[in-house]
Design an enzyme around this catalytic site. Structure first.
Site, PDB file in Angstrom:
ATOM      1  N   ASN A   1      29.545  74.061  33.832  1.00 50.30           N
ATOM      2  CA  ASN A   1      30.604  74.982  33.392  1.00 50.30           C
ATOM      3  C   ASN A   1      30.307  75.637  32.046  1.00 50.30           C
ATOM      4  OD1 ASN A   1      30.992  72.431  32.195  1.00 50.30           O
ATOM      5  ND2 ASN A   1      33.174  72.797  31.923  1.00 50.30           N
TER       6      ASN A   1
ATOM      7  N   GLU B   1      31.679  62.444  27.977  1.00 53.61           N
ATOM      8  CA  GLU B   1      32.752  63.434  27.919  1.00 53.61           C
ATOM      9  C   GLU B   1      33.094  63.754  29.367  1.00 53.61           C
ATOM     10  OE1 GLU B   1      34.807  66.406  28.364  1.00 53.61           O
ATOM     11  OE2 GLU B   1      33.182  67.678  27.631  1.00 53.61           O
TER      12      GLU B   1
ATOM     13  N   CYS C   1      36.723  71.179  30.994  1.00 53.08           N
ATOM     14  CA  CYS C   1      37.259  69.812  30.894  1.00 53.08           C
ATOM     15  C   CYS C   1      38.527  69.777  30.054  1.00 53.08           C
ATOM     16  CB  CYS C   1      36.208  68.894  30.276  1.00 53.08           C
ATOM     17  SG  CYS C   1      34.691  68.725  31.231  1.00 53.08           S
TER      18      CYS C   1
ATOM     19  N   GLU D   1      31.423  64.276  20.147  1.00 56.70           N
ATOM     20  CA  GLU D   1      30.418  65.303  19.921  1.00 56.70           C
ATOM     21  C   GLU D   1      30.977  66.293  18.909  1.00 56.70           C
ATOM     22  OE1 GLU D   1      27.805  66.206  23.487  1.00 56.70           O
ATOM     23  OE2 GLU D   1      29.741  65.809  24.460  1.00 56.70           O
TER      24      GLU D   1
END
Length: 495
Positions: A166, A264, A298, A475
Site C-alpha cells: 500500500n 506494524e 493501516c 517506527e
C-alpha cells in the site's frame, strides 16, 4: 524525466521508462536464480505491464550472504560518513522524484499526486536519518570513582524488511534509512504486487555511495522469498508491515532465531468528532482519513465516532464531499484510485456484500466499479454505512478499502468507549475546540498515535506504531534508530 510526457505515452500506447526487472544483490541487478518471473499489474487498467524476478530461497541466501559480508565494514564506517551517504540519497531521490512517483502510482494504483507526496516523504526520511547517524551515543554510569562504566551502541547486524503493497516507497524509507544510519545492512522483500520502487531505491543508494552488499532487494512471493528471509538465522532483526496473521508467522519465525522484531499490523482507527468541533474541518479530515489511497492504509480513519448532537450536520458535509470524488486511473490525478489487486477487490467486495446480507444499507456506494473513461480497473465506490452497531464486523474487522463505518456517541465518555472497542489500537483522531477534552481523550484512548484537529498530522519526526492487535515497536522518529541497535556495557576498574 518529463512526467507529463511519460504519463501520456504510457496511457496512449503502453510506453514505459526504464524500470528494473531483476533482484538487486551485492550492488548490482541480478537475474533470478531459477529464471522465473512474476507479472506486476497496473490496477487502474487491470492488466500486467512488466515481468519482474520471482525469487527463491537461493536468491535470499545470496542476498543475506552479501549483507553479512558487508556488515562489519559498514558497521564500522564513521557515522558522519554514513550520514553523508544518506543525505546524498535524499538529494538524488528529490532529483529523480518524477520517475519514482510514476513507478509508484503505476505499480500501486494510487493517484499520482499521492505518489508524489510519498516520494517527497521518503526523501525527507533519508534527510532525517542522515542527521541522526552521528547522534547515536552511549552513556556513562556512576559506579564509583575507582571504576569507569559506559555503554556502546552497536548495530544489530543484518536486518530484514518486509515491505507492504500500500505504501511501498514510504514504508521502505522509514525502515531502511534508520537501519543504515545505525550501521546495519539490509535485505528487503517488497510486496509481490509492488516491487518497483524498492528495487529503484537500492540502486539509487549505491549511486549515492552506499557500498555493495549493504542494501539488497529480493523480489517474489511471501512463501518463496519472505519466509526463508525471516527464518534465516543470520538475520538479527525483522521489520514487518502487513496483516495480523502474517505478522504472527513472522514473529514465530524470528523467535526461533531469537531475532528482534517490529510489527506494524492492522488497524480499525476511530476519528472522533465532538459536538463543538469545526465541522467543515472535520468533514475534510474524514474524507482524507478514509479515502486517501482508496482506504488502503493501516492507519485509515475507517470509523467515524461522532456525537449525536452534530451527527446529521457532519454526515451531510461528508456526503457532499464524497460526491466530488473522481474515480479513475491514478496517473490521471483522480481523487479515488483503484484497489491494488483483483484479489483485494474481491475481499473488500465480499465484506461489504456480507454487511448488506445482514440487513445494512450503505448511505452511498457499496459496490465494485470501473474507471468511467476506460471501463477497466479494480475500483470500489466510496462507501459509508451509518449508525453501525459496535459489535458488527463493519466496526470490528479491518476492511482496508474505501468503506467508512459511522458510530454515534452520546457524549465524550461514550465516544472514548466506542473508540477503544475493537482489538486494534494503531491511531486515533480527535476533532474538537475544547483543549481539555482533546487531551483527556488523548490520554484515555488506547492508540500508538493520536491526531488532534488534523488526521495524519505529524511527519517522520513523530514515532509511529500500534498496541494490541496493531503490533508493537515504533517506527519513525529517533525511536526507529533504536530498533537497529544493541547496547554493550563496559565496566572497568581503574583505581
Amino acid at each position: 524525466m518529463n512526467l507529463a510526457a511519460a504519463v501520456r505515452a504510457y496511457l496512449d500506447d503502453g510506453t514505459l521508462p526504464d524500470l528494473p526487472v531483476d533482484h538487486f544483490i551485492d550492488g548490482a541487478f541480478v537475474a533470478p536464480a531459477a529464471g522465473e518471473r512474476l507479472e506486476t499489474f497496473d490496477p487502474g487498467l487491470a492488466r500486467p505491464f512488466l515481468a519482474v524476478a520471482a525469487g527463491t530461497a537461493e536468491d535470499v541466501d545470496r542476498a543475506v550472504s552479501a549483507a553479512q559480508k558487508a556488515q562489519r565494514a559498514w558497521g564500522r564506517t564513521k557515522a558522519s560518513e554514513r550520514g553523508a551517504i544518506l543525505m546524498r540519497a535524499a538529494m538524488l531521490l528529490r532529483a529523480e522524484a518524477a520517475r519514482f512517483a510514476f513507478a509508484e502510482s503505476l505499480d500501486s494504483g494510487k493517484p499520482l499526486q499521492e505518489a508524489e507526496g510519498d516520494v517527497a516523504g521518503a526523501a525527507r526520511a533519508f534527510e532525517y536519518y542522515a542527521g541522526a547517524a552521528d547522534k547515536i551515543e552511549g552513556e556513562t554510569f556512576p559506579i564509583g570513582e575507582a571504576y569507569l562504566g559506559y555503554s556502546v551502541p552497536e548495530p544489530v547486524g543484518v536486518t530484514a524488511h518486509i515491505i507492504p503493497w500500500n505504501y511501498p516507497i514510504s514504508t521502505a524509507a522509514r525502515g531502511v534509512a534508520p537501519a543504515l544510519a545505525a550501521g546495519c545492512t539490509v535485505v528487503a522483500k517488497p510486496a509481490e504486487t509492488t516491487p518497483l520502487t524498492m528495487l529503484m531505491l537500492a540502486e539509487l543508494l549505491v549511486r549515492a555511495g552506499l557500498p555493495a552488499g549493504v542494501c539488497n532487494v529480493v523480489a517474489g512471493t511471501g512463501p518463496a522469498t519472505g519466509a526463508p528471509l525471516v527464518a534465516d538465522p543470520r538475520v538479527r532483526h525483522v521489520t514487518f508491515t502487513g496483516s495480523v496473521p502474517t505478522g504472527q508467522g513472522v514473529m514465530q519465525a524470528a523467535a526461533r532465531n531469537v531475532a528482534s522484531v517490529v510489527l506494524e499490523l492492522g488497524g480499525k482507527s476511530p476519528l472522533i468528532v465532538l459536538k463543538d468541533a469545526d465541522l467543515d474541518a472535520a468533514a475534510d479530515g474524514v474524507i482524507g482519513a478514509i479515502y486517501e489511497n482508496a482506504g488502503q492504509i493501516c492507519s485509515a480513519g475507517s470509523r467515524l465516532v461522532v456525537e449525536r448532537a452534530v451527527h446529521a450536520a457532519l454526515l451531510g458535509r461528508v456526503l457532499e464531499r464524497v460526491r466530488t470524488l473522481t474515480i479513475g486511473h491514478g496517473l490521471r490525478r483522480t481523487t479515488l484510485g483503484p484497489l491494488n489487486s483483483e484479489a483485494h477487490l474481491a475481499r473488500v467486495t465480499a465484506k461489504v456484500e456480507a454487511a448488506k446480507a445482514r440487513g445494512l444499507t450503505p448511505l452511498v456506494g457499496g459496490a465494485a466499479t470501473a474507471d468511467p473513461e476506460t471501463g477497466a480497473g479494480w475500483f470500489f465506490e466510496a462507501t459509508i454505512f451509518d449508525d453501525a452497531d459496535a459489535g458488527d464486523p463493519l466496526v470490528q474487522d479491518e476492511i482496508f478499502g474505501p468503506v467508512l463505518a459511522v458510530q454515534v456517541a452520546e457524549d465524550t465518555a461514550h465516544a472514548a468507549a466506542l473508540a477503544n472497542g475493537t482489538p486494534y489500537a494503531l491511531v486515533a483522531g480527535i476533532y474538537t475546540r475544547d483543549f481539555a477534552a482533546a487531551h483527556t481523550l488523548a490520554r484515555d484512548l488506547d492508540a500508538g498515535q493520536v491526531f488532534i484537529n488534523e488526521y495524519f498530522a505529524g511527519g517522520i519526526e513523530v514515532p509511529f506504531g500500534g498496541n494490541r492487535q496493531s503490533g508493537f515497536g515504533r517506527e519513525k522518529g529517533f525511536a526507529a534508530v533504536r530498533n537497529y541497535l544493541r547496547v554493550k556495557s563496559v565496566a572497568a576498574r581503574i583505581g
